[in-house]
Design a protein around this motif. Structure first.
Motif, PDB file in Angstrom:
ATOM      1  N   PRO B  34       0.804  -1.220   0.000  1.00  0.00           N
ATOM      2  CA  PRO B  34       0.000   0.000   0.000  1.00  0.00           C
ATOM      3  C   PRO B  34       0.842   1.279   0.000  1.00  0.00           C
ATOM      4  O   PRO B  34       0.487   2.257  -0.653  1.00  0.00           O
ATOM      5  N   LEU B  35       1.977   1.241   0.712  1.00  0.00           N
ATOM      6  CA  LEU B  35       2.835   2.420   0.733  1.00  0.00           C
ATOM      7  C   LEU B  35       3.410   2.670  -0.656  1.00  0.00           C
ATOM      8  O   LEU B  35       3.458   3.807  -1.141  1.00  0.00           O
ATOM      9  N   MET B  38       0.750   4.116  -2.893  1.00  0.00           N
ATOM     10  CA  MET B  38       0.550   5.541  -2.630  1.00  0.00           C
ATOM     11  C   MET B  38       1.681   6.362  -3.246  1.00  0.00           C
ATOM     12  O   MET B  38       1.446   7.388  -3.879  1.00  0.00           O
ATOM     13  N   THR B 241      -5.990  14.713   9.739  1.00  0.00           N
ATOM     14  CA  THR B 241      -6.716  13.492   9.381  1.00  0.00           C
ATOM     15  C   THR B 241      -8.106  13.817   8.843  1.00  0.00           C
ATOM     16  O   THR B 241      -8.554  13.207   7.876  1.00  0.00           O
ATOM     17  N   LEU B 244      -7.821  15.319   5.388  1.00  0.00           N
ATOM     18  CA  LEU B 244      -7.535  14.279   4.396  1.00  0.00           C
ATOM     19  C   LEU B 244      -8.807  13.531   4.028  1.00  0.00           C
ATOM     20  O   LEU B 244      -9.089  13.291   2.852  1.00  0.00           O
ATOM     21  N   ASN B 245      -9.593  13.198   5.046  1.00  0.00           N
ATOM     22  CA  ASN B 245     -10.836  12.478   4.769  1.00  0.00           C
ATOM     23  C   ASN B 245     -11.795  13.336   3.937  1.00  0.00           C
ATOM     24  O   ASN B 245     -12.447  12.838   3.034  1.00  0.00           O
ATOM     25  N   VAL B 248     -10.541  13.254   0.346  1.00  0.00           N
ATOM     26  CA  VAL B 248     -10.739  11.993  -0.367  1.00  0.00           C
ATOM     27  C   VAL B 248     -12.206  11.709  -0.624  1.00  0.00           C
ATOM     28  O   VAL B 248     -12.576  11.221  -1.685  1.00  0.00           O
ATOM     29  N   TYR B 257      -7.077  10.850  -7.797  1.00  0.00           N
ATOM     30  CA  TYR B 257      -6.424   9.835  -6.962  1.00  0.00           C
ATOM     31  C   TYR B 257      -5.003  10.221  -6.606  1.00  0.00           C
ATOM     32  O   TYR B 257      -4.553  10.012  -5.480  1.00  0.00           O
ATOM     33  N   HIS B 260      -5.043  12.560  -3.827  1.00  0.00           N
ATOM     34  CA  HIS B 260      -5.419  11.864  -2.591  1.00  0.00           C
ATOM     35  C   HIS B 260      -4.225  11.127  -1.991  1.00  0.00           C
ATOM     36  O   HIS B 260      -3.993  11.166  -0.792  1.00  0.00           O
ATOM     37  N   PHE B 261      -3.494  10.439  -2.865  1.00  0.00           N
ATOM     38  CA  PHE B 261      -2.345   9.671  -2.365  1.00  0.00           C
ATOM     39  C   PHE B 261      -1.272  10.604  -1.808  1.00  0.00           C
ATOM     40  O   PHE B 261      -0.689  10.338  -0.751  1.00  0.00           O
ATOM     41  N   ALA B 264      -2.443  11.709   1.483  1.00  0.00           N
ATOM     42  CA  ALA B 264      -2.349  10.653   2.498  1.00  0.00           C
ATOM     43  C   ALA B 264      -0.917  10.531   2.998  1.00  0.00           C
ATOM     44  O   ALA B 264      -0.678  10.370   4.202  1.00  0.00           O
ATOM     45  N   ALA B 267      -0.155  13.329   5.324  1.00  0.00           N
ATOM     46  CA  ALA B 267      -0.743  13.125   6.651  1.00  0.00           C
ATOM     47  C   ALA B 267       0.022  12.066   7.439  1.00  0.00           C
ATOM     48  O   ALA B 267       0.060  12.102   8.665  1.00  0.00           O
ATOM     49  N   ALA B 268       0.635  11.121   6.719  1.00  0.00           N
ATOM     50  CA  ALA B 268       1.333  10.025   7.398  1.00  0.00           C
ATOM     51  C   ALA B 268       2.768  10.396   7.737  1.00  0.00           C
ATOM     52  O   ALA B 268       3.386   9.788   8.608  1.00  0.00           O
TER      53      ALA B 268
END
Lengths: 292, 293
Positions: B34-35, B38, B241, B244-245, B248, B257, B260-261, B264, B267-268
């Motif tokens: 997943p990382l 992204m 957070t 970000l939500n 998205v 997309y 969004h990535f 994300a 945010a991470a």
């Protein structure tokens, strides 16, 4: 003497703001929410007493039953898969692996992420239009189908997939610490007696890790009941109510559907669920006489 | 003959090791996937994501999505990007972590070195607060924040995060200080050292490890919080957070997309950096939180 007395008051004085905050924000809040659950509160708190009417309404709602059965599916799979996978990876990593220091952080880093980030990543990865399914089609496997996230009966399993991805590394770390804590003398003695590796794990090491299983269960169960952000980011509770959990149910009834009384009663049910797991656990851990 | 068997065992052992390593690497791929998705998709033009596959490297590398996520993407109704919310999160996290850590250290010190009748009950009450479902607190907390005039403010969120972090910080310090020799504290008391002097001169100098654990734990928890942010935040206080939500899940328009990535990852990033820099302590913090004392 005077100074001595003062010395005994100061600690209590310093502790009291924390205690006051906890008493208000935790225990008084619980009582207040419990009281609200017995009132006719709608959009705002109101104090017309209705007894247990909200609870009987709550238990009559299909929506609530859906949230509970989803929690049962999600919670049990999440706990079982995380524990099995965590134990499996911990045992593999315990075989004097070269590069353990490199692999361990890779297994564990998802725990540092917000569930919103995890949800975003998996939402698009599992999206049939642009994610895995589309990728497989591009690679020539045109029959490949993976659209669980859009499916009313299967969407809840995508929440399991994402949640397991996030937490299993953490459970692995717990088990690894447990494995490393097992007395090596016992293992050596078993080896001398001719026990095979598998037998040593099955008969000696895993039974000795009962406390770790218990801790993992408690942590995972309470995370499962609290799960909110992941569902919001991954599916928004949908499609329909397919991935609704008690936590999302409570939020929507309280703040968007203006049924605060019912929302409050669902929060109380959540509290009862968590406390029935946590309180016996803490009690057995903190019993006087055990290490302190 | 026995040498033969040894060689056979060696070969099957080698095979087993190879299998072991492949399984471990397979799982590493699973956790990194997943990382990776992204990252690669955050530097592709949108067209390429829609047409191509998600796992391929970008053919046309662009940082446009990152710039857009940071400073111009539509969040809710305003095209501000994530920047102001990132700042909100920082302004919330730093004081909340500091205050809850200081209070936790003092509480842990009192509960182990200044014991009094009933202190176990107090500790039990504080500890139990770690586990409550926050849904139970949402309605009354909204009321109290409103009454205090803190609704929708960063100060309000700091207060909430301090309160619900106290259980963990107190637990960490209590378990750590429980192993600290009480004789040293008694000796200092006899020498006439005061409550705060003993804390500052005797306990604090050897508290670095547990401070690091606590700060990391609190930082990740508060930075990653969503529920309190979405319930009590306002434009001036909404954390990363929630933004970000909103980015998205905003309906309507083209789903970007790649933006969004990028968002994300933004945010991470803070918690990931903390984790990479001090992962060892991070693990220890998780353990301390899970396996009480």
């Amino acid at each position: 003497m005077n100074r001595n007395r003062l010395q005994h008051i100061i600690p209590k004085l310093v502790l009291s703001p924390s205690l006051a905050l906890i008493l208000i924000f935790v225990y008084a809040f619980i009582l207040y929410t419990f009281y609200l659950s017995m009132t006719d509160s709608r959009m705002l708190p109101s104090y017309g007493f209705v007894g247990f009417e909200n609870y009987s309404k709550l238990w009559g709602l299909r929506h609530w039953w859906r949230a509970l059965s989803n929690l049962a599916i999600f919670g049990s799979l999440y706990i079982v898969i995380c524990s099995v996978l965590g134990l499996f990876l911990a045992i593999l990593l315990d075989q004097k692996i070269r590069g353990e220091g490199f692999l361990r952080p890779i297994y564990l880093y998802p725990m540092a992420l917000s569930f919103i980030v995890t949800g975003t990543a998996w939402k698009w990865f599992l999206d049939p239009g642009i994610g895995l399914e589309n990728t497989m089609h591009q690679w020539g496997w045109t029959g490949f189908e993976f659209s669980w996230i859009k499916d009313r009966t299967l969407a809840i399993y995508t929440v399991v997939i994402a949640a397991v991805w996030q937490s299993s590394g953490f459970v692995m770390a717990m088990f690894l610490a447990g494995l490393r804590g097992v007395d090596s003398e016992i293992i050596k003695a078993a080896q001398i007696d001719g026990a095979s590796n598998a037998t040593i794990y099955r008969r000696i090491i895993i039974p000795m890790m009962r406390p770790v299983f218990l801790s993992a269960f408690v942590v995972l169960a309470h995370l499962a009941i609290k799960s909110y952000d992941l569902v919001v980011a991954l599916t928004g509770g949908g499609p329909g109510q397919a991935t609704e959990l008690p936590a999302t149910f409570m939020y929507s009834y309280t703040f968007t559907r203006n049924q605060m009384g019912i929302g409050a009663s669902s929060a109380i049910i959540m509290l009862v669920m968590i406390f029935s797991i946590i309180v016996p656990y803490l009690y057995s851990e903190l019993k006087p006489g055990r290490q302190r | 003959m026995s040498a033969d068997r040894m060689a056979g065992a060696g070969r099957s052992n080698k095979l087993l090791r190879a299998l072991l390593y492949s399984v471990l690497i397979l799982f590493a791929v699973y956790y990194l996937l997943p990382l990776y998705v992204m990252l690669v998709n955050s530097v592709k033009p949108l067209e390429e994501i829609r047409q191509g596959d998600m796992l391929s490297l970008p053919t046309l590398f662009t940082l446009e999505p990152w710039a857009k996520a940071w400073s111009s993407a539509q969040i809710g109704v305003q095209p501000t990007g994530l920047k102001p919310y990132f700042l909100n999160s920082v302004l919330m996290v730093v004081p909340a972590v500091t205050i809850s850590t200081v209070l936790g250290a003092l509480n842990g010190y009192i509960l182990t070195k200044w014991r009094f009748r009933g202190d176990d009950v107090i500790f039990g009450l504080i500890l139990l607060s770690c586990f409550i479902p926050f849904q139970i607190a949402l309605i009354p907390a909204a009321r109290i924040l409103g009454m205090l005039g803190l609704a929708g403010t960063t100060t309000g969120l700091i207060l909430i995060h301090v309160v619900y972090g106290l259980g963990f910080t107190t637990l960490f310090f209590r378990n750590y200080y429980a192993a600290f020799p009480t004789e040293l504290v008694r000796a200092a008391q006899i020498d006439g050292a005061s409550f705060f002097q003993i804390f500052r001169r005797i306990l604090l100098p050897s508290s670095a490890p547990i401070i690091v654990v606590t700060v990391i734990w609190q930082f990740t928890n508060i930075w990653n919080d969503f529920l309190f942010g979405v319930s009590f935040g306002d434009f001036d206080s909404l954390p990363m957070t929630v933004a970000l939500n909103n980015l998205v899940s905003s309906s309507g328009g083209v789903k970007e997309y790649n933006v969004h990535f990028a968002g994300a990852i933004l945010a991470a990033l803070p918690t990931l950096v903390v984790y990479i820099v001090s992962g060892r302590y991070f693990v220890r913090g998780l353990m301390a939180g899970a396996v009480k004392g």
